[in-house]
Scaffold this motif. Structure first.
Motif, PDB file in Angstrom:
ATOM      1  N   CYS A 170       0.847  -1.186   0.000  1.00  0.00           N
ATOM      2  CA  CYS A 170       0.000   0.000   0.000  1.00  0.00           C
ATOM      3  C   CYS A 170       0.886   1.240   0.000  1.00  0.00           C
ATOM      4  CB  CYS A 170      -0.882  -0.020   1.240  1.00  0.00           C
ATOM      5  SG  CYS A 170      -1.724   1.535   1.534  1.00  0.00           S
ATOM      6  N   CYS A 173       0.553   3.236   3.319  1.00  0.00           N
ATOM      7  CA  CYS A 173       1.045   2.625   4.560  1.00  0.00           C
ATOM      8  C   CYS A 173       2.543   2.372   4.514  1.00  0.00           C
ATOM      9  CB  CYS A 173       0.379   1.282   4.807  1.00  0.00           C
ATOM     10  SG  CYS A 173      -1.342   1.369   5.228  1.00  0.00           S
ATOM     11  N   CYS A 281      -4.984  -3.809   4.840  1.00  0.00           N
ATOM     12  CA  CYS A 281      -4.542  -2.591   5.504  1.00  0.00           C
ATOM     13  C   CYS A 281      -5.728  -1.646   5.608  1.00  0.00           C
ATOM     14  CB  CYS A 281      -3.370  -1.958   4.772  1.00  0.00           C
ATOM     15  SG  CYS A 281      -3.844  -0.824   3.468  1.00  0.00           S
ATOM     16  N   ARG A 282      -5.542  -0.535   6.316  1.00  0.00           N
ATOM     17  CA  ARG A 282      -6.710   0.306   6.561  1.00  0.00           C
ATOM     18  C   ARG A 282      -7.225   0.999   5.308  1.00  0.00           C
ATOM     19  NH1 ARG A 282      -4.895   5.804   9.537  1.00  0.00           N
ATOM     20  NH2 ARG A 282      -2.657   5.514   9.417  1.00  0.00           N
ATOM     21  N   HIS A 283      -6.436   0.961   4.229  1.00  0.00           N
ATOM     22  CA  HIS A 283      -6.915   1.521   2.973  1.00  0.00           C
ATOM     23  C   HIS A 283      -7.577   0.474   2.088  1.00  0.00           C
ATOM     24  CE1 HIS A 283      -3.415   3.903   4.372  1.00  0.00           C
ATOM     25  NE2 HIS A 283      -4.274   4.873   4.205  1.00  0.00           N
ATOM     26  N   PHE A 285      -6.043  -2.476   0.923  1.00  0.00           N
ATOM     27  CA  PHE A 285      -5.166  -3.355   0.141  1.00  0.00           C
ATOM     28  C   PHE A 285      -5.051  -4.701   0.850  1.00  0.00           C
ATOM     29  CE2 PHE A 285      -3.785   0.762  -1.413  1.00  0.00           C
ATOM     30  CZ  PHE A 285      -3.655   0.518  -2.773  1.00  0.00           C
TER      31      PHE A 285
HETATM   32 ZN   LIG Z   1      -2.750   1.180   3.563  1.00  0.00          ZN
END
Ligand SMILES: [Zn+2]
Ligand SMILES: [Zn+2]
Length: 438
Positions: A170, A173, A281-283, A285
């Motif tokens: 990401c 990140c 991940c928090r986005h 991915f």
């Molecule tokens: Zn991320």
């Protein structure tokens, strides 16, 4: 398969085709074929083969040069993937294969059979099941070639480290700017299991407990998938049962009876893989995926995921999990406990699942009350699964290999074309929201 021995020649042939085809101005296979017809080398041999494209199919002689190692690689060099390795009678064009490959990522319900029937309808041919089989073989070869090409490209540009993708999964990140202030959490991820992507165990007879599936040499490339062996390294740790009730320190102990294995054990007899366990991940991915095999969400799956993430990312990770409070105890008692403490790993509970936890636990683990989380709710898995569930119908009765192939390809495509494309909008909206709150 006999294709395996030819694979490196096929990959080279594909690269030759791709290079020559770069200037084709988007013309289809047949118009190109007629253009080059007159220039065939007189010394070249040829093989007559039925070439299937999207709107048209015809039996044509294709040339075999002295530089071609195999018949199959000669065909691939000319843009046709054969449906059998030794003496093919039918082949499918790259364009037709690529169309299906991409269409399936956008609509995971779209089965091979539906696509082949589409081609039959377009071309006025009656559908037969063997046509699906032929297309499926050609598609496997095509996808294997693509994945080989990808690893060649990665090698050529110095990305041969097996964790390269994960280390750069990401951009938000994992890419650190010069003099960037360190955050409380270097990387926030969320993990969860999902039982939509089950696969039925094939048995010879009703009472057979062994799988009747033929062993296959096919394997799915890429490092997204954790192998069954890697996950089973942590199986011994199941003595620290995630759902045992005797934990005095945990206010939520004994709350998760619905997740007990016995309640759902009857189901495991029918399915081989009972779902996937993954971290994003928090986005959004996808970081790693593991298959849950004939079991529910046992502790070995999150442990394997955390182990991989600690190996690759190191310090200051924060992980959301619906039973994060319980998992914190499990983690600290497991073989990973030592390194998890040293690397300052934090177990958290996602904002939505937090409501099932007791007040005391929430104050420690719930994203709403933990410093450094901001607006993050750590429920990305639920959003990811709500889309990937569409894969369910196409993997339920497939082989182990085809299920993994479909899942791995789906997440790769989703990362590249959905999550990555939406990343700026996502960050921009979060920023606006934060400004509004401040
Ligand atoms: Zn991320
Ligand atoms: Zn709790």
């Amino acid at each position: 398969e006999a294709f395996d021995q030819q694979m490196s020649a096929l990959t080279r042939a594909y690269l030759d085709w791709h290079l020559a085809n770069g200037v084709s101005d988007g013309r289809g296979f047949f118009s190109q074929y007629r253009d080059t017809c007159g220039t065939v080398d007189v010394n070249a041999g040829s093989i007559a083969i039925k070439v299937v494209d999207v709107f048209y199919a015809e039996r044509l002689p294709l040339s075999i040069l002295s530089t071609d190692s195999f018949i199959a690689s000669a065909l691939v060099r000319q843009g046709v993937v054969p449906c059998s390795p030794i003496s093919p009678s039918t082949g499918v064009t790259m364009q037709a294969l690529n169309l299906y490959h991409i269409a399936r990522q956008r609509n995971p319900h779209f089965s091979i059979q539906a696509y082949v029937k589409t081609l039959c309808d377009l071309q006025g041919v009656q559908f037969h099941p063997y046509l699906s089989r032929q297309f499926s073989i050609a598609l496997d070869v095509y996808l294997q070639i693509l994945s080989n090409v990808e690893s060649l490209v990665h090698e050529a540009i110095g990305r041969s480290n097996s964790n390269w993708r994960l280390m750069h999964a990401c951009p938000a990140c994992t890419y650190t700017l010069k003099d960037e202030d360190p955050l409380q959490f270097k990387l926030l991820y969320t993990m969860d299991g999902n039982d939509s992507l089950k696969r039925v165990l094939k048995k010879v007879t009703r009472d057979d407990s062994e799988s009747a599936e033929l062993p296959s040499t096919q394997s799915v490339g890429g490092d997204r998938y954790l192998t069954r062996d890697y996950v089973n390294n942590f199986a011994g740790d199941s003595s620290v049962d995630m759902l045992s009730v005797d934990d005095k320190d945990n206010p939520c102990a004994g709350r998760w009876n619905n997740m007990k294995d016995e309640k759902t054990r009857r189901m495991w007899g029918v399915f081989d893989e009972s779902g996937i366990f993954m971290a994003v991940c928090r986005h959004g991915f996808s970081l790693v995926i593991a298959d849950m095999v004939q079991s529910g969400e046992q502790s070995k799956y999150p442990l394997a995921v955390v182990s991989k993430l600690l190996d690759v990312f190191g310090k200051d990770l924060g992980g959301g999990y619906d039973i994060g409070c319980r998992f914190k105890t499990t983690l600290s008692r497991s073989v990973l406990g030592q390194s998890a403490r040293e690397l300052n790993h934090t177990s958290l509970v996602g904002a939505f699942h937090g409501h099932a936890h007791k007040r005391l636990c929430q104050l420690d683990h719930l994203t709403t009350y933990v410093k450094g989380l901001g607006l993050e709710d750590l429920e990305g898995c639920e959003r990811t699964f709500s889309k990937s569930n569409a894969l369910a119908s196409s993997v339920r009765y497939s082989s182990i290999f085809h299920r993994r192939q479909a899942i791995a390809n789906y997440f790769q495509h989703a990362d590249d074309f959905e999550v990555y494309a939406n990343l700026s909008t996502f960050l921009y909206n979060n920023y606006k929201q934060a400004l509004g709150i401040l």
